[in-house]
Design a protein around this motif. Sequence first.
Motif, PDB file in Angstrom:
ATOM      1  N   ALA A  57      59.010  72.768  36.309  1.00 41.41           N
ATOM      2  CA  ALA A  57      57.576  72.458  36.311  1.00 41.41           C
ATOM      3  C   ALA A  57      56.750  73.733  36.524  1.00 41.41           C
ATOM      4  CB  ALA A  57      57.272  71.419  37.376  1.00 41.41           C
ATOM      5  N   MET A  59      57.731  76.939  36.013  1.00 36.93           N
ATOM      6  CA  MET A  59      57.908  77.884  34.908  1.00 36.93           C
ATOM      7  C   MET A  59      57.120  77.432  33.672  1.00 36.93           C
ATOM      8  SD  MET A  59      59.898  80.545  35.468  1.00 36.93           S
ATOM      9  CE  MET A  59      60.827  80.935  33.984  1.00 36.93           C
ATOM     10  N   TRP A  60      57.134  76.128  33.440  1.00 34.79           N
ATOM     11  CA  TRP A  60      56.396  75.605  32.283  1.00 34.79           C
ATOM     12  C   TRP A  60      54.907  75.906  32.435  1.00 34.79           C
ATOM     13  CZ3 TRP A  60      57.037  73.396  27.515  1.00 34.79           C
ATOM     14  CH2 TRP A  60      55.935  72.758  26.965  1.00 34.79           C
ATOM     15  N   TYR A  62      53.499  78.209  34.240  1.00 35.99           N
ATOM     16  CA  TYR A  62      53.263  79.647  34.098  1.00 35.99           C
ATOM     17  C   TYR A  62      53.305  80.050  32.620  1.00 35.99           C
ATOM     18  CZ  TYR A  62      54.198  84.629  34.016  1.00 35.99           C
ATOM     19  OH  TYR A  62      54.146  85.959  33.712  1.00 35.99           O
ATOM     20  N   MET A  63      54.346  79.607  31.922  1.00 35.70           N
ATOM     21  CA  MET A  63      54.502  80.016  30.520  1.00 35.70           C
ATOM     22  C   MET A  63      53.323  79.528  29.675  1.00 35.70           C
ATOM     23  SD  MET A  63      57.121  81.882  29.735  1.00 35.70           S
ATOM     24  CE  MET A  63      57.216  81.568  27.976  1.00 35.70           C
ATOM     25  N   TYR A  64      52.885  78.294  29.917  1.00 40.54           N
ATOM     26  CA  TYR A  64      51.835  77.757  29.049  1.00 40.54           C
ATOM     27  C   TYR A  64      50.473  78.354  29.373  1.00 40.54           C
ATOM     28  CZ  TYR A  64      49.782  74.583  25.712  1.00 40.54           C
ATOM     29  OH  TYR A  64      49.157  74.093  24.603  1.00 40.54           O
ATOM     30  N   PHE A  65      50.134  78.350  30.647  1.00 40.59           N
ATOM     31  CA  PHE A  65      48.747  78.686  30.988  1.00 40.59           C
ATOM     32  C   PHE A  65      48.533  80.191  31.194  1.00 40.59           C
ATOM     33  CE2 PHE A  65      49.154  74.206  31.859  1.00 40.59           C
ATOM     34  CZ  PHE A  65      48.018  73.712  31.244  1.00 40.59           C
ATOM     35  N   GLU A  67      51.179  82.942  30.205  1.00 42.16           N
ATOM     36  CA  GLU A  67      51.726  83.728  29.095  1.00 42.16           C
ATOM     37  C   GLU A  67      51.096  83.331  27.752  1.00 42.16           C
ATOM     38  OE1 GLU A  67      53.841  86.197  28.708  1.00 42.16           O
ATOM     39  OE2 GLU A  67      54.604  86.488  30.742  1.00 42.16           O
ATOM     40  N   PHE A  68      50.979  82.035  27.508  1.00 44.13           N
ATOM     41  CA  PHE A  68      50.521  81.591  26.186  1.00 44.13           C
ATOM     42  C   PHE A  68      49.000  81.629  26.070  1.00 44.13           C
ATOM     43  CE2 PHE A  68      49.543  77.709  23.471  1.00 44.13           C
ATOM     44  CZ  PHE A  68      49.601  78.412  22.280  1.00 44.13           C
ATOM     45  N   LEU A  69      48.308  80.881  26.917  1.00 37.74           N
ATOM     46  CA  LEU A  69      46.846  80.835  26.768  1.00 37.74           C
ATOM     47  C   LEU A  69      46.210  82.167  27.138  1.00 37.74           C
ATOM     48  CD1 LEU A  69      45.963  77.221  27.957  1.00 37.74           C
ATOM     49  CD2 LEU A  69      46.360  78.089  25.652  1.00 37.74           C
ATOM     50  N   ASN A  71      47.347  85.012  26.135  1.00 37.51           N
ATOM     51  CA  ASN A  71      47.903  85.998  25.203  1.00 37.51           C
ATOM     52  C   ASN A  71      46.926  86.344  24.084  1.00 37.51           C
ATOM     53  OD1 ASN A  71      49.988  87.649  24.233  1.00 37.51           O
ATOM     54  ND2 ASN A  71      50.659  86.068  22.797  1.00 37.51           N
ATOM     55  N   GLY A  72      45.726  86.723  24.442  1.00 38.63           N
ATOM     56  CA  GLY A  72      44.795  87.220  23.426  1.00 38.63           C
ATOM     57  C   GLY A  72      44.409  86.168  22.415  1.00 38.63           C
ATOM     58  N   ALA A  73      44.149  86.631  21.214  1.00 41.08           N
ATOM     59  CA  ALA A  73      43.620  85.745  20.181  1.00 41.08           C
ATOM     60  C   ALA A  73      44.580  84.600  19.885  1.00 41.08           C
ATOM     61  CB  ALA A  73      43.364  86.554  18.917  1.00 41.08           C
ATOM     62  N   THR A  74      43.992  83.424  19.665  1.00 42.13           N
ATOM     63  CA  THR A  74      44.782  82.227  19.401  1.00 42.13           C
ATOM     64  C   THR A  74      44.256  81.551  18.146  1.00 42.13           C
ATOM     65  OG1 THR A  74      45.568  81.828  21.629  1.00 42.13           O
ATOM     66  CG2 THR A  74      45.151  79.901  20.308  1.00 42.13           C
TER      67      THR A  74
ATOM     68  N   GLY B 109      51.066  90.814  20.181  1.00 37.78           N
ATOM     69  CA  GLY B 109      50.223  90.744  21.370  1.00 37.78           C
ATOM     70  C   GLY B 109      49.201  89.627  21.310  1.00 37.78           C
ATOM     71  N   THR B 110      49.260  88.796  20.246  1.00 34.36           N
ATOM     72  CA  THR B 110      48.356  87.643  20.150  1.00 34.36           C
ATOM     73  C   THR B 110      49.186  86.407  19.803  1.00 34.36           C
ATOM     74  OG1 THR B 110      47.951  87.591  17.767  1.00 34.36           O
ATOM     75  CG2 THR B 110      46.722  89.221  19.048  1.00 34.36           C
ATOM     76  N   ASN B 111      48.506  85.267  19.707  1.00 33.82           N
ATOM     77  CA  ASN B 111      49.192  84.060  19.275  1.00 33.82           C
ATOM     78  C   ASN B 111      49.027  83.813  17.778  1.00 33.82           C
ATOM     79  OD1 ASN B 111      50.090  83.481  21.859  1.00 33.82           O
ATOM     80  ND2 ASN B 111      48.172  82.452  22.395  1.00 33.82           N
ATOM     81  N   VAL B 126      41.209  82.907  13.586  1.00 31.21           N
ATOM     82  CA  VAL B 126      41.410  83.560  14.873  1.00 31.21           C
ATOM     83  C   VAL B 126      40.099  84.198  15.312  1.00 31.21           C
ATOM     84  CG1 VAL B 126      42.770  85.358  16.038  1.00 31.21           C
ATOM     85  CG2 VAL B 126      43.775  84.096  14.147  1.00 31.21           C
ATOM     86  N   GLU B 127      39.888  84.230  16.621  1.00 31.81           N
ATOM     87  CA  GLU B 127      38.740  84.990  17.142  1.00 31.81           C
ATOM     88  C   GLU B 127      39.258  86.109  18.028  1.00 31.81           C
ATOM     89  OE1 GLU B 127      36.179  82.243  19.095  1.00 31.81           O
ATOM     90  OE2 GLU B 127      35.277  81.541  17.224  1.00 31.81           O
TER      91      GLU B 127
ATOM     92  N   PHE C 376      65.524  75.543  29.698  1.00 29.99           N
ATOM     93  CA  PHE C 376      64.110  75.846  29.908  1.00 29.99           C
ATOM     94  C   PHE C 376      63.512  76.558  28.702  1.00 29.99           C
ATOM     95  CE2 PHE C 376      60.707  78.726  30.990  1.00 29.99           C
ATOM     96  CZ  PHE C 376      59.754  77.770  31.292  1.00 29.99           C
ATOM     97  N   ILE C 386      52.649  76.143  21.679  1.00 38.86           N
ATOM     98  CA  ILE C 386      53.155  77.321  22.399  1.00 38.86           C
ATOM     99  C   ILE C 386      54.164  78.080  21.530  1.00 38.86           C
ATOM    100  CG2 ILE C 386      55.075  76.209  23.622  1.00 38.86           C
ATOM    101  CD1 ILE C 386      54.334  77.862  26.085  1.00 38.86           C
ATOM    102  N   LEU C 389      53.536  81.622  20.480  1.00 39.87           N
ATOM    103  CA  LEU C 389      53.872  82.728  21.394  1.00 39.87           C
ATOM    104  C   LEU C 389      55.258  83.308  21.084  1.00 39.87           C
ATOM    105  CD1 LEU C 389      53.278  84.328  24.066  1.00 39.87           C
ATOM    106  CD2 LEU C 389      54.288  82.419  25.299  1.00 39.87           C
TER     107      LEU C 389
END
Lengths: 77, 189, 588
Positions: A57, A59-60, A62-65, A67-69, A71-74, B109-111, B126-127, C376, C386, C389
């Motif tokens: 719980a 790690m998930w 941490y990884m989602y919010f 590392e992922f969110l 991580n710059g542009a999405t 370095g981005t998604n 992307v923005e 995991f 995700i 990523l």
Amino acid sequence: MTATEAEAETDSAVVGEETYADGTLVRDPDIEESLSQDEYDPKGTLALLLVYFLILALMWTYMYFVEFLGNGATVIG
Amino acid sequence: MHVHNYEKLWLGASLLLIVGFISTIVYGAAGAGITMVNDEGGQVNPQELGNTSGFDDPGVTKVGPNEYEVHVVGIQFAFQPSTMEVPANSTVTFYVTSRDVVHGFEIVGTNANTMVIPGEVSKITVEFDEPGEYGIVCHEYCGAGHHSMAAELTVTEPSNFTMQDDTQTQTGGNETTNATATPSGGESA
Amino acid sequence: MSTPGETAGETVDSAREMLPDNSFLIQYPHVSRVVRSLFLTAFVAFGIGAFMGVLQALHRTGVARLVDSADYYTLLTLHGVLLVIVFTIFFLAGVFAWANTRSLDRPPVSKRFTWFWVATMSVGTAMAGIAILAGLIPSTDISADVLFTFYAPLQAHPIFYIGLAVFIIGTWLAGIDWFRQYLAWRRENAGERIPLQSFMVLTTMLMWFIATMGVAVEVVVFLIPWSLGIMPAPNPLLTRTLFWFFGHPVVYFWLMPAYLLWYTVLPKIAGGRLFSDPLARVVFVLFLLLSTPVGIHHQYVDPGIAEGFKFIAMTNTMFLLLPSLLTAFTVVASIEHGARQRGGTGYFGWLKALPWRDPAFTGMALAGLMFAAGGFSGMINAGMNINYLVHNTIWVPGHFHLTVGTAVALTFMAASYWLVPRITGRKLYSRPIGLFQVVLWFIGMVFMSAAMHRGGLAGIPRRTAEPQYPQVTFETVAGSVSSLRLQLAFGGVLLFVSALLFLMNVGLTAMNNKPARNLDSALPPALSGPDQSPTVLDNLKLWALIAVVLVILAYSLPLYSIVQGAGLYPAGQEASPAVIAPLLEVIA
């Protein structure tokens, strides 16, 4: 180990005893008891898995919010 | 069926995890607005990219007050164009396709990360908030020179950004022909 | 090795007479020979595949580049195909041949048929292997530098695809053999519950029959005719999708035999009993149902597939976590049972009462521990958005080196220490080397896999000879990229040394003149037996039917929409490399 096995080979009493192919698990009847279904509750398993649950719980999350969110542009479209 | 109480408890915890994971993903889609690459990009003929609007002249185009489109073509073993420049705090839509085999497109370095499949167009919007230099790599094996397939994206301060319409077009056009002659020209620009 | 004089009175042949009549080797000498032959192929593939692995670990990190970077991909193809197709599937075929025979307590119906599928699998393997290896010899014009996924329009020589098809047919015949064996048993045992190991073999093979339909259609309908020059290039998105129809369930084809060993052999080695036979059956039924309708989660960032289809695949994938999470409980509880019977106490203290000096136990336990970690990273891979990523970064090989590369491979190695004496009658050459070897594998994988996961989060791509680009800087959260490279290479070297020790130990066991003793293959009964579960669990036809329906539900619309998009044979697709002359032109 070699000595033990050498003894075992000459000791006819060992034959038939529940040892494994290489004498891996030599069972000691003095400490061994037979636990039936009703007598056994896997509390250690439950404890281990609840620890695993917490790790998953955290790690998930941490990884989602982070590392992922974080991580710059999405991709948004 | 006999199931030990502890195992029932673990089953419940497992289902909780699964539902929690799915909920997080739904939050990302609905709350944070993350969209998956999908079938919106449509299809193209990989051999006719020269006659396909956008891909005939790969590169950056301004399409709105603060909106840009970037057409990118993957070939063995380069991206066309190999350098791109967009302003920060703008909305950038990448249209990426391949002229030959399956490639990948990842802005490191981005998604921003998509497969590039010949015949299909990957469309991702992307923005970029921060100015900076980004590397782009091909992340799917595409042949013996795969490891040299990369490009550069510069995100500029909006005040320093000028849309070089003509030169951009010129550069893009040249690269198309150059890269055909020398497929390893990943850094030709 | 022992000298002949030392064992004059106790050679293996005379020792066989000393083996108890109920030992597997005495009861089923023929099946033992089949298993030995399958294991031999598996271990040869393992050795070559592991060597390719260490070459890659050294090459992509820049520590030592012994081959040209263009040839890296030939070695990578060889590494993937030899380890995840040849090593795993030949080994599991041996395990299944043993388990089905042992638990049904009757031999296969026809010796000739058994050898026929062994030969078919071997011929297919040889054909595909020759095509890959020929890629190192430019003058042959034969190559298959297409990696394990062989995405069109990258093209391999026809004998690669034909070999693959022949190999798959061989595995189907193996499945048919095990079903015939079961049906013969059923005729004499009407109304009995299917013995657990056989149940696991049969459900796994049903899953495999369904899963391989995707790759069979891809290879036979599209890739073989295309590589022969008879048909045009197929829709690359369609063939990718058909590949992943097979490409995800294949991981359960590797994993389910490891689960079979964890559920049935590991409790015995730990001195315990299986905690729950009913849940073991439920788990295998869930795998049969859910393994296949999930493959699109490998295509989360593919164009041409609507987001809704990706979401459905994700939901199925997330529920596929359930059988693995249930397995964690049942297997650990079975081991704990052994520990408590042997005097273990406390919430965690019982862990000390386990037979850690036994390489078979320790190897499987460490494999299970690594699977918890791999589980995991698999959960992250299963998450839809995700995936941006981690998709196609080196995180992904980091993940599957924990799962197939450790949970499966280390379990197979550990099980070999238990099983090889049972099918050869020879004593394990060295237990201490075995113990050292499995621990070394674990340590090597900790280094390599951790470095891969962290590198992946920095955006370093997978499947590349030189992940060093003049235009690109990779930024890690902690530590430098160069230290990650060293850790990856170091872990890879440890793994290779471990693989060599394993092969040496098993090889010397096969030549060992000391007889194995007390080859008890009987498994202790489960604490909660099959009588405590509903008989509908054994209704294989019902589960197979539901599995097929789920696959149709999950795949018909995506496949329809892909074909609607670009068609079966879109214009403008060209094979690469183009140097291979289609066979028909050569003949003409």
